[in-house]
Scaffold this motif. Structure first.
Motif, mmCIF file in Angstrom:
data_model
loop_
_atom_site.group_PDB
_atom_site.id
_atom_site.type_symbol
_atom_site.label_atom_id
_atom_site.label_comp_id
_atom_site.label_asym_id
_atom_site.label_seq_id
_atom_site.Cartn_x
_atom_site.Cartn_y
_atom_site.Cartn_z
ATOM 1 N N SER A 86 36.624 47.514 48.174
ATOM 2 C CA SER A 86 36.650 46.546 49.392
ATOM 3 C C SER A 86 35.327 46.906 50.108
ATOM 4 C CB SER A 86 37.847 46.818 50.282
ATOM 5 O OG SER A 86 37.816 46.312 51.612
ATOM 6 N N GLN A 87 34.917 45.687 50.674
ATOM 7 C CA GLN A 87 33.769 46.103 51.435
ATOM 8 C C GLN A 87 33.984 46.035 52.984
ATOM 9 O OE1 GLN A 87 30.698 42.600 50.320
ATOM 10 N NE2 GLN A 87 32.390 42.227 48.694
ATOM 11 N N PHE A 88 35.384 45.969 53.148
ATOM 12 C CA PHE A 88 35.442 46.103 54.629
ATOM 13 C C PHE A 88 35.455 47.600 55.121
ATOM 14 C CE2 PHE A 88 38.997 46.157 57.884
ATOM 15 C CZ PHE A 88 38.591 44.744 58.584
ATOM 16 N N CYS A 142 52.597 41.903 55.942
ATOM 17 C CA CYS A 142 52.746 40.093 55.769
ATOM 18 C C CYS A 142 51.450 39.586 55.346
ATOM 19 C CB CYS A 142 53.302 39.578 57.064
ATOM 20 S SG CYS A 142 53.117 37.926 56.996
ATOM 21 N N ILE A 143 51.271 38.821 54.465
ATOM 22 C CA ILE A 143 50.091 38.026 54.168
ATOM 23 C C ILE A 143 50.062 36.804 54.847
ATOM 24 C CG2 ILE A 143 49.591 39.442 51.970
ATOM 25 C CD1 ILE A 143 50.745 37.141 50.487
ATOM 26 N N GLN A 149 39.303 34.139 42.944
ATOM 27 C CA GLN A 149 40.379 35.146 42.990
ATOM 28 C C GLN A 149 40.108 36.275 43.367
ATOM 29 O OE1 GLN A 149 41.599 34.597 38.751
ATOM 30 N NE2 GLN A 149 43.077 32.934 39.338
ATOM 31 N N LYS A 150 39.162 37.226 42.889
ATOM 32 C CA LYS A 150 38.484 38.278 43.371
ATOM 33 C C LYS A 150 38.355 38.263 44.814
ATOM 34 C CE LYS A 150 36.455 40.865 39.768
ATOM 35 N NZ LYS A 150 36.265 39.695 38.647
ATOM 36 N N GLU A 166 40.236 40.249 48.018
ATOM 37 C CA GLU A 166 39.880 41.114 49.168
ATOM 38 C C GLU A 166 40.029 40.872 50.465
ATOM 39 O OE1 GLU A 166 35.448 41.441 48.187
ATOM 40 O OE2 GLU A 166 35.427 43.151 49.804
ATOM 41 N N PHE A 167 40.082 39.491 50.711
ATOM 42 C CA PHE A 167 40.453 39.172 52.071
ATOM 43 C C PHE A 167 41.750 39.686 52.418
ATOM 44 C CE2 PHE A 167 36.973 35.919 52.511
ATOM 45 C CZ PHE A 167 36.368 36.473 53.471
ATOM 46 N N LEU A 168 42.774 39.316 51.337
ATOM 47 C CA LEU A 168 44.160 39.492 51.729
ATOM 48 C C LEU A 168 44.439 41.125 51.940
ATOM 49 C CD1 LEU A 168 46.179 37.284 49.304
ATOM 50 C CD2 LEU A 168 46.067 37.048 51.716
ATOM 51 N N LEU A 169 43.631 41.867 51.241
ATOM 52 C CA LEU A 169 43.683 43.278 51.279
ATOM 53 C C LEU A 169 42.954 43.816 52.433
ATOM 54 C CD1 LEU A 169 43.634 44.471 47.797
ATOM 55 C CD2 LEU A 169 45.578 44.492 49.161
#
Ligand code: SF4
Ligand code: SF4
Ligand code: SF4
Ligand code: SF4
Ligand code: FES
Lengths: 173, 561
Positions: free
Chosen positions: B160-162, B186-187, B122-123, B127-130
């Protein structure tokens, strides 16, 4: 529970004379300074103003960024957090032809009722856009009627002016 | 069964499916075979977070938020499940997580909704969605009811690591007459696409571009004009689809929610009225599997605006030569009652609206009783015909035609031509319009002028109001409580969300005042009291109680109505 022990006094201290002496020194110091005009107790307010320490919470006002863009996006978080419900906001959109169209949202109207505000500073703390501040220079508020103390958007921006801050969220959006 | 046919009902397995044993977070529970795992968890008070899954839409399985750890019974060498000491099958856990929305219950299924593996999944998904999300929350209308916000808080890791630049996508895209799209938010759950395709039958949305540039788009030659388009704003888990009508009007957390029903047609979709300080900001559909399932039409959703119109009638008044002269309620009611009493009963007609609640119609019935002498008093309702669309909307635009028929007030305006004839012949010389416009109902203007008494009760100025001798301002649907019977015979409740504006009053209050002034029996002040009196005298409602109607309503017995 903490037990505070009385200090053990030496016999000199038990005479209390050193204490008297210390006290009198302070009194005389002020007395002399006052006679010679070195200290002044009263201020010729409002022509003279006292120094206001930094961080003093004056009236909450709205500020603009260095480009003059209104920073508030009418997210209404301050309206929500305000304990005495002093804030009222009519949210609205930014027209598509405005240079700040990407911000999309701005208040149509913004009222702070200064007869209700308790200067708690929550609005400043909660604001995600750094748009509302309790500026120390606005420590003195007065009005002839309640209506005068209901600050609307124009008045809030006039009081707040421009407050440059390092974070420029919308410039990079 | 809902009045709209859903393509899928993942939350409602067929009644004859056998029960199976499922191991849910350490406990064995019984659920119907084939029930979706998200619904299995929901039945036992656990939430498996999800974005793309919707109980009424096909399974897409693209958001990966619903990952869970799945177990299956261990099989022995004889291909039979190995049983533990308590006679339960021993489980072996699949090493990779599975998506709950695409898994259904079977005998011996093991579900772990909160194991360390699930939590780390879930984590990661959050993180990907955000990663490319604009974090628009301060200007986003969804904030406060946004699943991305909620799950980021509950299941995300808060960091986030992005480090790269976020992908920019179009914002403020006008995809339909009532709806706006913000592609950055949009996700890509495709709920809206599936809704448009499977329920609204207007397959115009889709995902275009590739990889990180994926975005929701509308077909270049089409607009999302479906009368159900705004449901996509409800099911969109984020603020990507927003309704133009509610956009930037009020934050969701300020809205007081009142459970009520839509009064725009005879279907009576269940709604939640969102209001703040006496002002209605929006209607949103409320789930009722006997009526509207999860949906409502755009027309009904936006139909509340006239209640804040500047043409609302706000003061009880009497017509004098110079115009309307406002009066005090007790005086006005007394004088109206007096002029009604003086009439020959057969010369009075009541033109009633089938948009009134059962309680109001019951009071009309009582008023008629207390006025009638030897002869009957003519009553009829005004029909409103529309187009049924095969989904929710009914061809009858009156929300309570059934109630009006049950209470003997009128049946679809069959007698309207007769009313006109009687006025023409001078047999009817007095008319009481309740939330209806006599001219709209087919009585010519010059005939109205001939009447010796015209009493008008309603909310919006109309032609009859302009000619009425007495004007009584009533309440809109959001300003009153009561019950109505929908086209399928479901008796449902309305609840008062906001106070009546100005000096307008709830209609039951006005009608009760008239009845009392005429010396009639008191049926009580509150709607529940009136409801119980109505139940006692109306066989069709036999056995109904106000509290028993609940939030979902109760169907009438088959033969009634
Ligand atoms: S300082 Fe406190 S009381 Fe005053 S407006 Fe802000 S939140 Fe409200
Ligand atoms: S919290 Fe800040 S951005 Fe939000 S409405 Fe208040 S002043 Fe405006
Ligand atoms: S969609 Fe949700 S998370 Fe994204 S900006 Fe809107 S409220 Fe915030
Ligand atoms: S617009 Fe909303 S519902 Fe449609 S795909 Fe994007 S997130 Fe999902
Ligand atoms: S809810 Fe299961 S993958 Fe989206």
């Amino acid at each position: 529970m903490i037990v505070v022990r009385r200090p053990d006094l030496s016999w000199v201290e038990q005479l209390y004379l050193p204490g008297f002496w210390e006290g009198l020194k302070v009194t005389w110091h002020h007395f002399v300074a006052r006679l010679s005009g070195k200290t002044r107790v009263t201020l010729q307010y409002p022509e003279e103003r006292p120094p206001i320490p930094p961080g003093y919470r004056g009236a909450p006002v709205l500020v603009k960024d260095e480009e003059g863009r209104e920073k508030c996006v009418s997210c209404q978080l301050c309206e929500f957090i305000c304990p005495p419900r002093a804030i009222r906001i009519a949210p609205g959109g930014i027209p598509e032809d405005s240079p700040y169209a990407k911000v999309e949202k701005a208040p149509q109207e913004f009222w702070i009722d200064m007869t209700r505000c308790i200067f708690c500073g929550y609005c400043e703390e909660v604001c995600p856009e750094e748009a509302i501040f309790l500026l120390p220079q606005h420590y003195s508020l007065n009005g002839r009627s309640r209506e005068e103390l209901l600050h609307d958007k124009a008045k809030l921006y006039e009081m707040g002016g421009v407050l440059p801050l390092p974070i420029r969220k919308w410039a990079n959006k | 069964m809902a009045l709209i046919r859903n393509p899928f009902d993942h939350d409602l397995p067929s009644a004859d499916s056998p029960q199976v044993h499922v191991h849910l977070d350490g406990k064995w529970v019984d659920v119907p075979l084939g029930l979706n795992v998200i619904e299995v968890a929901r039945r036992f008070g656990k939430l498996i977070p999800h974005y793309c899954y919707h109980p009424k839409l096909s399974i897409a399985g693209n958001c990966r938020m619903c990952l869970f750890e799945m177990g299956t019974p261990k099989l022995g060498p004889d291909r039979k499940p190995v049983l533990d000491g308590e006679g339960r099958p021993e489980l072996q856990w699949v090493p990779r997580p599975q998506i709950a929305c695409a898994t259904t219950a079977f005998e011996g299924l093991g579900i772990r909704t909160a194991s360390p593996l699930v939590e780390s999944c879930q984590k990661g998904v959050m993180e990907f969605l955000l990663a490319n999300h604009p974090l628009d929350c301060p200007i986003c209308d969804q904030a406060g009811e946004c699943k991305l916000q909620e799950y980021a808080f509950d299941y995300g890791k808060g960091r986030s690591q992005f480090g790269e630049e976020k992908v920019r996508k179009p914002k403020r895209v006008d995809i339909g007459p009532r709806i706006l799209l913000d592609d950055e938010r949009c996700i890509l759950c495709t709920r809206c696409i599936r809704f448009a395709r499977e329920i609204a039958d207007d397959d115009c949305l889709g995902i275009t571009e590739r990889g990180g540039y994926n975005r929701l788009s509308i077909h270049p030659d089409q607009r999302f004009t479906s009368n159900y388009s705004l449901n996509t704003a409800d099911i969109c888990p984020v603020g990507a689809l927003t309704t133009k009508d509610f956009r930037f009007r009020m934050r969701a957390w300020f809205l007081k929610e009142t459970q009520s029903i839509c009064v725009d047609c005879a279907t009576g979709c269940n709604v939640t009225i969102g209001s703040r300080e006496g002002f209605v900001y929006r209607l949103t559909p409320r789930v009722n599997e006997a009526v509207n399932s999860h949906w409502m039409c755009d027309q009904g959703r936006l139909g509340f605006h006239p209640i804040h119109s500047k043409h609302r009638v706000l003061e009880p008044a009497r017509r004098v030569e110079t115009g309307l002269f406002p009066g005090e309620w007790p005086l006005v009611l007394g004088q109206v009652a007096e002029s009604l009493r003086k009439l020959e009963p057969s010369s009075l007609a009541l033109l009633v609206s089938a948009r009134l609640t059962n309680e109001e119609l019951f009071l009309v019935q009582r008023l008629r009783e207390s006025l009638r002498g030897e002869s009957e008093i003519f009553t009829e309702v005004v029909p409103r015909k529309g187009q049924a669309d095969g989904l929710l909307r009914s061809d009858d635009l009156n929300p309570n035609s059934k109630g009006a028929r049950i209470l003997g007030i009128g049946a679809d305006g069959e007698k309207l031509p007769e009313l006109r004839k009687r006025i023409e012949e001078g047999k009817v010389r007095a008319l009481f319009c309740l939330h209806e416009d006599a001219i709209g109902a087919g009585v010519p203007e010059e005939m109205l002028e001939r009447l010796s008494l015209l009493v008008w009760q309603g909310i919006l100025e109309d032609k009859s109001c302009e000619r009425a001798h007495w004007v009584l301002p009533g309440a809109s649907f959001a300003e009153k409580s009561g019950s109505m019977v929908n086209r399928a015979g479901q008796v449902q409740r309305l609840h008062r969300a906001i106070p009546t504006p100005g000096r307008a009053k709830e209609d039951v209050w006005i009608l009760r005042g008239l009845i009392l002034a005429l010396g009639g029996e008191d049926v009580g002040q509150s709607v529940p009291d009136i409801f119980s009196k109505m139940v006692a005298t109306t066989p069709a409602f036999h056995g109904f109680t106000w509290s028993g109607l609940g939030d979902q309503g109760v169907p009438l017995p088959a033969q009634a109505g």
